[in-house]
Design an enzyme around this catalytic site. Structure first.
Site, mmCIF file in Angstrom:
data_model
loop_
_atom_site.group_PDB
_atom_site.id
_atom_site.type_symbol
_atom_site.label_atom_id
_atom_site.label_comp_id
_atom_site.label_asym_id
_atom_site.label_seq_id
_atom_site.Cartn_x
_atom_site.Cartn_y
_atom_site.Cartn_z
ATOM 1 N N HIS A 307 -13.136 30.109 16.037
ATOM 2 C CA HIS A 307 -14.270 30.193 16.964
ATOM 3 C C HIS A 307 -14.804 28.787 17.185
ATOM 4 O O HIS A 307 -14.817 27.960 16.277
ATOM 5 C CB HIS A 307 -15.384 31.067 16.372
ATOM 6 C CG HIS A 307 -16.348 31.550 17.395
ATOM 7 N ND1 HIS A 307 -17.386 30.767 17.834
ATOM 8 C CD2 HIS A 307 -16.401 32.695 18.111
ATOM 9 C CE1 HIS A 307 -18.074 31.435 18.753
ATOM 10 N NE2 HIS A 307 -17.487 32.602 18.944
ATOM 11 N N ASP A 365 -13.365 39.661 17.687
ATOM 12 C CA ASP A 365 -12.255 40.400 18.313
ATOM 13 C C ASP A 365 -11.247 40.923 17.311
ATOM 14 O O ASP A 365 -10.364 41.697 17.660
ATOM 15 C CB ASP A 365 -11.549 39.484 19.327
ATOM 16 C CG ASP A 365 -12.487 39.115 20.447
ATOM 17 O OD1 ASP A 365 -12.814 37.932 20.583
ATOM 18 O OD2 ASP A 365 -12.951 40.041 21.136
HETATM 19 C C1 SDX Z 1 -14.701 34.987 21.782
HETATM 20 O O1 SDX Z 1 -17.719 31.169 22.584
HETATM 21 C C2 SDX Z 1 -18.004 32.375 22.194
HETATM 22 O O2 SDX Z 1 -19.060 32.648 21.683
HETATM 23 C C3 SDX Z 1 -16.930 33.409 22.436
HETATM 24 C C4 SDX Z 1 -17.199 34.790 21.853
HETATM 25 C C5 SDX Z 1 -18.348 35.466 22.550
HETATM 26 O O3 SDX Z 1 -18.936 36.383 21.944
HETATM 27 O O4 SDX Z 1 -18.611 35.167 23.734
HETATM 28 O O5 SDX Z 1 -17.480 34.685 20.484
HETATM 29 C C6 SDX Z 1 -15.983 35.699 22.042
HETATM 30 O O6 SDX Z 1 -14.145 34.461 22.711
HETATM 31 C C7 SDX Z 1 -14.187 34.875 20.375
HETATM 32 C C8 SDX Z 1 -12.895 33.982 20.279
HETATM 33 C C9 SDX Z 1 -11.709 34.866 20.635
HETATM 34 N N1 SDX Z 1 -10.495 34.052 20.788
HETATM 35 C C10 SDX Z 1 -9.471 34.178 19.916
HETATM 36 O O7 SDX Z 1 -9.474 34.875 18.899
HETATM 37 C C11 SDX Z 1 -8.234 33.382 20.327
HETATM 38 C C12 SDX Z 1 -7.703 32.609 19.104
HETATM 39 N N2 SDX Z 1 -8.665 31.571 18.800
HETATM 40 C C13 SDX Z 1 -8.462 30.262 19.358
HETATM 41 O O8 SDX Z 1 -7.797 30.153 20.536
HETATM 42 C C14 SDX Z 1 -9.610 29.289 19.110
HETATM 43 O O9 SDX Z 1 -9.975 29.427 17.813
HETATM 44 C C15 SDX Z 1 -10.839 29.388 20.005
HETATM 45 C C16 SDX Z 1 -10.483 29.324 21.453
HETATM 46 C C17 SDX Z 1 -11.584 30.625 19.725
HETATM 47 C C18 SDX Z 1 -11.717 28.178 19.665
HETATM 48 O O10 SDX Z 1 -11.052 27.043 20.093
HETATM 49 P P1 SDX Z 1 -11.656 25.572 19.812
HETATM 50 O O11 SDX Z 1 -13.003 25.602 19.224
HETATM 51 O O12 SDX Z 1 -11.472 24.779 21.052
HETATM 52 O O13 SDX Z 1 -10.763 25.086 18.653
HETATM 53 P P2 SDX Z 1 -9.433 24.283 18.888
HETATM 54 O O14 SDX Z 1 -8.589 25.016 19.892
HETATM 55 O O15 SDX Z 1 -9.793 22.871 19.134
HETATM 56 O O16 SDX Z 1 -8.720 24.444 17.462
HETATM 57 C C19 SDX Z 1 -9.145 23.643 16.384
HETATM 58 C C20 SDX Z 1 -7.927 23.578 15.478
HETATM 59 C C21 SDX Z 1 -6.652 23.229 16.247
HETATM 60 O O17 SDX Z 1 -5.797 22.563 15.321
HETATM 61 P P3 SDX Z 1 -5.760 20.908 15.405
HETATM 62 O O18 SDX Z 1 -5.386 20.539 16.815
HETATM 63 O O19 SDX Z 1 -7.151 20.458 15.026
HETATM 64 O O20 SDX Z 1 -4.704 20.522 14.391
HETATM 65 O O21 SDX Z 1 -7.684 24.872 14.913
HETATM 66 C C22 SDX Z 1 -6.436 25.375 15.365
HETATM 67 C C23 SDX Z 1 -6.027 24.556 16.582
HETATM 68 O O22 SDX Z 1 -4.616 24.477 16.686
HETATM 69 N N3 SDX Z 1 -6.670 26.773 15.729
HETATM 70 C C24 SDX Z 1 -5.851 27.775 15.434
HETATM 71 C C25 SDX Z 1 -6.511 28.934 15.923
HETATM 72 N N4 SDX Z 1 -7.674 28.585 16.487
HETATM 73 C C26 SDX Z 1 -7.767 27.250 16.388
HETATM 74 N N5 SDX Z 1 -4.641 27.809 14.815
HETATM 75 C C27 SDX Z 1 -4.088 29.044 14.676
HETATM 76 N N6 SDX Z 1 -4.653 30.199 15.099
HETATM 77 C C28 SDX Z 1 -5.862 30.177 15.725
HETATM 78 N N7 SDX Z 1 -6.426 31.309 16.151
#
Ligand code: SDX
Length: 430
Positions: A307, A365
């Site tokens: 998140h 989720d």
């Molecule tokens: C919702 O914003 C909100 O409040 C949203 C929400 C709401 O109520 O409105 O809470 C609802 O959207 C919840 C999130 C649902 N999405 C997912 O479950 C999809 C999987 N999650 C990711 O795509 C990600 O965690 C996000 C999009 C939720 C957050 O992305 P960020 O904050 O931009 O984090 P990032 O992509 O920069 O990741 C940080 C690091 C990265 O590694 P590095 O580049 O630092 O080495 O963490 C890793 C990412 O590769 N990473 C993951 C991951 N999520 C982040 N690695 C594996 N699996 C994951 N799910």
């Protein structure tokens, strides 16, 4: 004594003193509104990780504590003691309602649950296999073609009517999208039922037999709606605010929010998460998927994990996990293989250094999809249910923005990295 009222920014031959704004809770905010005018520079924050786009009194999140407050009330208390309609009143008007206020609000919502009969025709323009989110974006946007008496954003009464209409009609529209996709007739709302009960009834009732809403499922659906009702300035809410800042009508703004929510990184994650759990299939395949999630070249992420704000457990996931156990026990599917895979995946991920170091915890989720699947919803209906729930948050944030006398159109700038000025060359010379 450190100056806690201003931030000093020095660059080149310039030194600017920027006011520090104090919140009621949360981090201080450096006010950079005069930065470009006085400093001739922009700030750079493409994902808005460090940017407060507005001030708001609706929802507060503390990502480190894993805290979520709706108008100051903890989500755990609301989820266990309130109802979605009461939370709608709280988000829209700022205070918990008295019994009379709740009765009046419930009556006003119930009076708007039907959609204009002509809107039924919209559905027939979609292919049967259309994703319900596509239908919802289209039909909600089309509401502005029907409800001309609630389009004037400068009239507080029309803003109020538009808000009530959307809270009331989104469940009906989502249920109609579902019924259309399975070739069953639309089921009209039954206003004697609760908000959540009415939605279940419109989805699962058929003309040829009575449908009895099961209280435990009604409660679980109501809780899912409360947990998803608002969440500060997330992507879809920011979309609604930006669309609303141009003066677009409320129905168009909510349609824009639905479109943004659809993405798998946002509201589409509940569908993607369940599809991932089904692909994993059995507990013994979890390590293979954990490894893929760690492999940057795979492009794969564990859906339902991580998140932007929560660097601790999403408090909604905790409540959702309790509901999942209750619903699956009630339905006699507590040994649901998907739930077993989900629980083992959660256990392994929470012990794994990669996820610990990146503070990736299950989010809202992660468990919602399991509950919705157990209730009999197809995965394509998961995000529409998120949209129904979030409509009150979008509308509350939109009303707050429109009601702000200092509100201006949102218009970010950029870091331009394209070509410098150059002259056109004739085709013959290229
Ligand atoms: C919702 O914003 C909100 O409040 C949203 C929400 C709401 O109520 O409105 O809470 C609802 O959207 C919840 C999130 C649902 N999405 C997912 O479950 C999809 C999987 N999650 C990711 O795509 C990600 O965690 C996000 C999009 C939720 C957050 O992305 P960020 O904050 O931009 O984090 P990032 O992509 O920069 O990741 C940080 C690091 C990265 O590694 P590095 O580049 O630092 O080495 O963490 C890793 C990412 O590769 N990473 C993951 C991951 N999520 C982040 N690695 C594996 N699996 C994951 N799910």
């Amino acid at each position: 004594m450190a100056d806690t009222k201003t931030a000093t920014l020095t660059f080149g031959d310039k030194t600017l003193s920027l006011p520090i704004l104090k919140p009621t809770i949360g981090p201080d905010v450096v006010d950079i509104r005069k930065l470009y005018a006085e400093g001739d520079v922009f700030t750079y924050d493409p994902g808005f990780t460090s940017t407060a786009a507005c001030d708001s009194a609706i929802t507060y999140i503390d990502g480190d504590l894993g805290e979520l407050l709706y108008r100051g009330y903890p989500i755990e208390q609301l989820a266990n003691q309130s109802t979605h309609l009461e939370v709608c009143y709280l988000l829209l008007y700022g205070e918990l309602p008295t019994a009379d206020q709740l009765d009046d609000f419930t009556t006003r919502v119930r009076r708007h649950t039907m959609v204009h009969e002509q809107m039924h025709n919209f559905f027939r323009g979609f292919r049967r296999d259309s994703h319900p989110m596509a239908t919802m974006v289209g039909v909600v946007g089309a509401m502005s073609a029907f409800y001309h008496d609630s389009l004037d954003i400068n009239d507080p009464w029309q803003r109020e009517v538009a808000a009530i209409r959307m809270v009331a009609k989104l469940p009906t529209i989502a249920a109609m999208a579902y019924k259309y996709s399975i070739g069953q007739p639309f089921v009209y709302p039954k206003n004697a039922l609760s908000y959540a009960g009415n939605f279940l009834h419109m989805c699962f009732a058929v003309p040829c037999e009575d449908y009895v809403v099961q209280p435990a499922l009604e409660r679980a659906m109501d809780r899912i709606m409360m947990l998803h009702a608002d969440h500060e300035q997330n992507a879809s809410t920011s979309t609604v605010r930006l669309a609303g800042s141009s003066g677009a009508n409320p129905f168009a703004c909510i349609a824009a929010g639905i479109a943004c929510l659809w993405g798998p990184a946002h509201g589409g994650a509940n569908q993607a998460c369940l599809e991932m759990l089904k692909e994993i299939g059995t507990v013994d395949r979890i390590p293979e998927f954990i490894a893929k999630a760690k492999d940057k070249t795979s492009g794969f992420r564990l859906m339902g994990f991580g998140h932007r704000v929560y660097k601790n457990f999403d408090p909604r996931a905790k409540v959702m996990k309790e509901s999942a156990d209750e619903v699956l026990d009630l339905l006699g599917v507590h040994n649901n293989p998907l739930l077993q895979v989900a629980k083992e995946l959660e256990r392994i991920a929470l012990e794994d250094e990669y996820f610990i170091s990146k503070k990736l915890y299950p989010n809202v989720d992660f468990y919602s999809g399991i509950i919705l699947e157990a209730m009999g919803f197809p995965t394509a209906m998961f995000t529409p249910i998120f949209a129904i729930s979030r409509t009150v948050g979008w509308i509350s944030q939109w009303k707050e923005m429109i009601g702000d006398p200092t509100q201006r159109i949102g218009r970010p700038r950029q870091l331009y990295v394209g070509p410098t000025r150059r002259d056109y060359t004739d085709l013959a010379k290229r």
